[in-house]
Design a protein around this motif. Structure first.
Motif, short mmCIF file in Angstrom:
data_model
loop_
_atom_site.label_atom_id
_atom_site.label_comp_id
_atom_site.label_asym_id
_atom_site.label_seq_id
_atom_site.Cartn_x
_atom_site.Cartn_y
_atom_site.Cartn_z
N ASP A 104 45.19 2.52 6.75
CA ASP A 104 45.23 3.97 6.95
C ASP A 104 45.01 4.37 8.40
N ARG A 105 44.48 3.47 9.22
CA ARG A 105 44.25 3.74 10.64
C ARG A 105 45.35 3.11 11.50
N THR A 256 46.77 -1.49 16.57
CA THR A 256 47.93 -0.75 16.06
C THR A 256 49.22 -1.31 16.66
N GLY A 272 57.44 9.42 13.34
CA GLY A 272 56.72 10.68 13.25
C GLY A 272 55.56 10.61 12.28
N PRO A 273 54.73 11.65 12.20
CA PRO A 273 53.56 11.64 11.31
C PRO A 273 53.91 11.57 9.84
N ASP A 274 55.16 11.90 9.49
CA ASP A 274 55.63 11.82 8.10
C ASP A 274 56.44 10.55 7.87
N ALA A 280 50.81 6.24 9.56
CA ALA A 280 51.91 6.85 10.31
C ALA A 280 51.42 7.93 11.27
N GLU A 281 50.39 8.67 10.86
CA GLU A 281 49.87 9.73 11.72
C GLU A 281 49.29 9.16 13.01
N THR A 282 48.59 8.03 12.90
CA THR A 282 48.00 7.40 14.09
C THR A 282 49.09 6.90 15.03
N ALA A 284 52.14 8.05 15.31
CA ALA A 284 52.77 9.20 15.94
C ALA A 284 51.91 9.78 17.05
N ARG A 285 50.59 9.86 16.81
CA ARG A 285 49.69 10.40 17.82
C ARG A 285 49.65 9.52 19.06
N GLU A 288 52.72 9.89 21.14
CA GLU A 288 52.76 11.16 21.87
C GLU A 288 51.74 11.19 23.00
#
Length: 377
Positions: A104-105, A256, A272-274, A280-282, A284-285, A288
């Protein structure tokens, strides 16, 4: 309470164990197996792989099939995309793709290959992570999709510029394969699933066959004039010169894909975050905003080696991060490594210090790979 200390479980053996011993291998523990580290010497085996072709026993790794009897291949591919960031729905038949399991991370649970055999999907898992991977996959995959470890199958790797000549003499159709292509061929009546891939940066093939057929298949390959056995020592120096990661050293559950420089294995549609996979959110962040650390090549000055675990600092002794891989690079002609440093210290030529057992060794950031890949695309 017993007054005797518990003993470690016995080491497993691959189907090639007796063949290794007969060829004078020095056997060592590795990922729960008794494996050959060298035969004639690491440097000699490394150089033979670069010049001709070497046969590696990789039967300790896990081959798993994806079982989804109530789903189409398209639905099964979509299910796999929920657990890996790689593009599985776009994977063509008889092709393979490098990807990873993430938590999840976005930490890497394992890196692996997914192959589309035409009738289904198979996975190749790192030996030390098999149990962890299977548990992770079964927990994350949708109901109706399960993973079956194929203990009846095993892998060999034939690597080097003459690998195509040696294998092509026995199965001519492999000459037409490009990097990451696959096919099922017959070698002296033995069905072999061939993938034009490997872990050395050289051209070559991975050969999957029934476990009982592995030793005869290995003997048939060794009978080719170009081919000789090579062990774990050469495998490690070759993959390091090629800038390829080793799980448990360069990758782990705190690392990661962005930090490891593996974003190339994530298609743009999934960055992307989706993206639809764990972490996936990590990813994408970090794409960016940038990660806090990045994997780089390290070239040491002089002849002394720095081993994994050495601390990388700047010339003023400010800590930067760990050296995660380190060895002699026979083709490079000196000690090399990989490690993690802040983004401010990634430019090739940036001076570093590797602190090996309290001794500072001058080093600098080097571009990866150290030796260009020679795969056939």
């Amino acid at each position: 309470m017993s007054d005797t200390a518990p003993s470690d479980p016995p080491l497993a053996r691959t189907p090639l164990h007796a063949l290794h011993v007969a060829h004078g291998a020095r056997m060592v523990p590795f990922a729960g197996f008794e494996m050959p580290v060298q035969y004639r010497g690491m440097i000699a085996e490394h150089e033979h792989t670069r010049a001709a072709a070497s046969l590696f026993d990789v039967a300790h790794m896990g081959i798993a099939s994806v079982e989804a009897p109530d789903r189409s291949l398209e639905e099964t591919a979509a299910a796999l995309e929920t657990v890996v960031p790689g593009g599985i729905t776009t994977l063509a038949p008889d092709r393979s793709r490098y990807t990873f399991l993430t938590n999840d991370r976005a930490g890497i649970v394992d890196d692996l290959f997914v192959s589309h055999t035409g009738s289904g999907f198979t996975l190749v898992l790192n030996a030390a992570r098999i149990d962890t991977d299977l548990a992770h996959l079964q927990e994350q995959l949708p109901s109706g999709v399960r993973i079956e470890l194929r203990r009846d199958r095993g892998l060999l790797a034939l690597q080097g510029p003459h690998a195509v000549n040696a294998l092509g003499r026995l199965a001519p159709e492999v000459r037409e394969l490009s990097f990451m292509d696959g096919a099922t061929v017959s070698v002296d009546g033995v069905d072999v699933r061939v993938s034009r891939s490997g872990y050395t940066g050289e051209d070559g093939f991975e050969l999957a066959a029934a476990a009982d057929d592995l030793a005869p298949l290995a003997e048939r390959m060794l009978a080719q004039e170009e081919v000789a056995f090579a062990g774990l020592g050469a495998r490690d120096s070759l993959r390091l010169e090629a800038g390829l990661c080793l799980y448990g050293q360069d990758l782990d559950e705190t690392t990661t894909p962005v930090e490891a420089g593996l974003t190339w294995a994530i298609p743009k549609r999934r960055r992307g975050p989706d993206g639809g996979y764990p972490g996936a959110e990590t990813v994408a962040r970090q794409l960016e905003q940038g990660p806090e650390r990045v994997r780089v090549g390290v070239r040491l000055v002089g002849r002394r080696l720095a081993r994994p675990g050495a601390e990388l600092t700047d010339p003023d002794t400010a800590p930067l991060g760990p050296l995660t891989s380190g060895s002699h690079g026979p083709t490079v002609g000196g000690p090399i490594g990989m490690g993690y440093v802040p983004p401010t210290h990634t430019e090739p030529g940036t001076p570093l210090v590797a602190v090996e057992r309290g001794r500072p060794l001058d080093a600098q950031v080097a571009a990866l790979p150290f030796v260009p890949h020679r795969v056939v695309r």
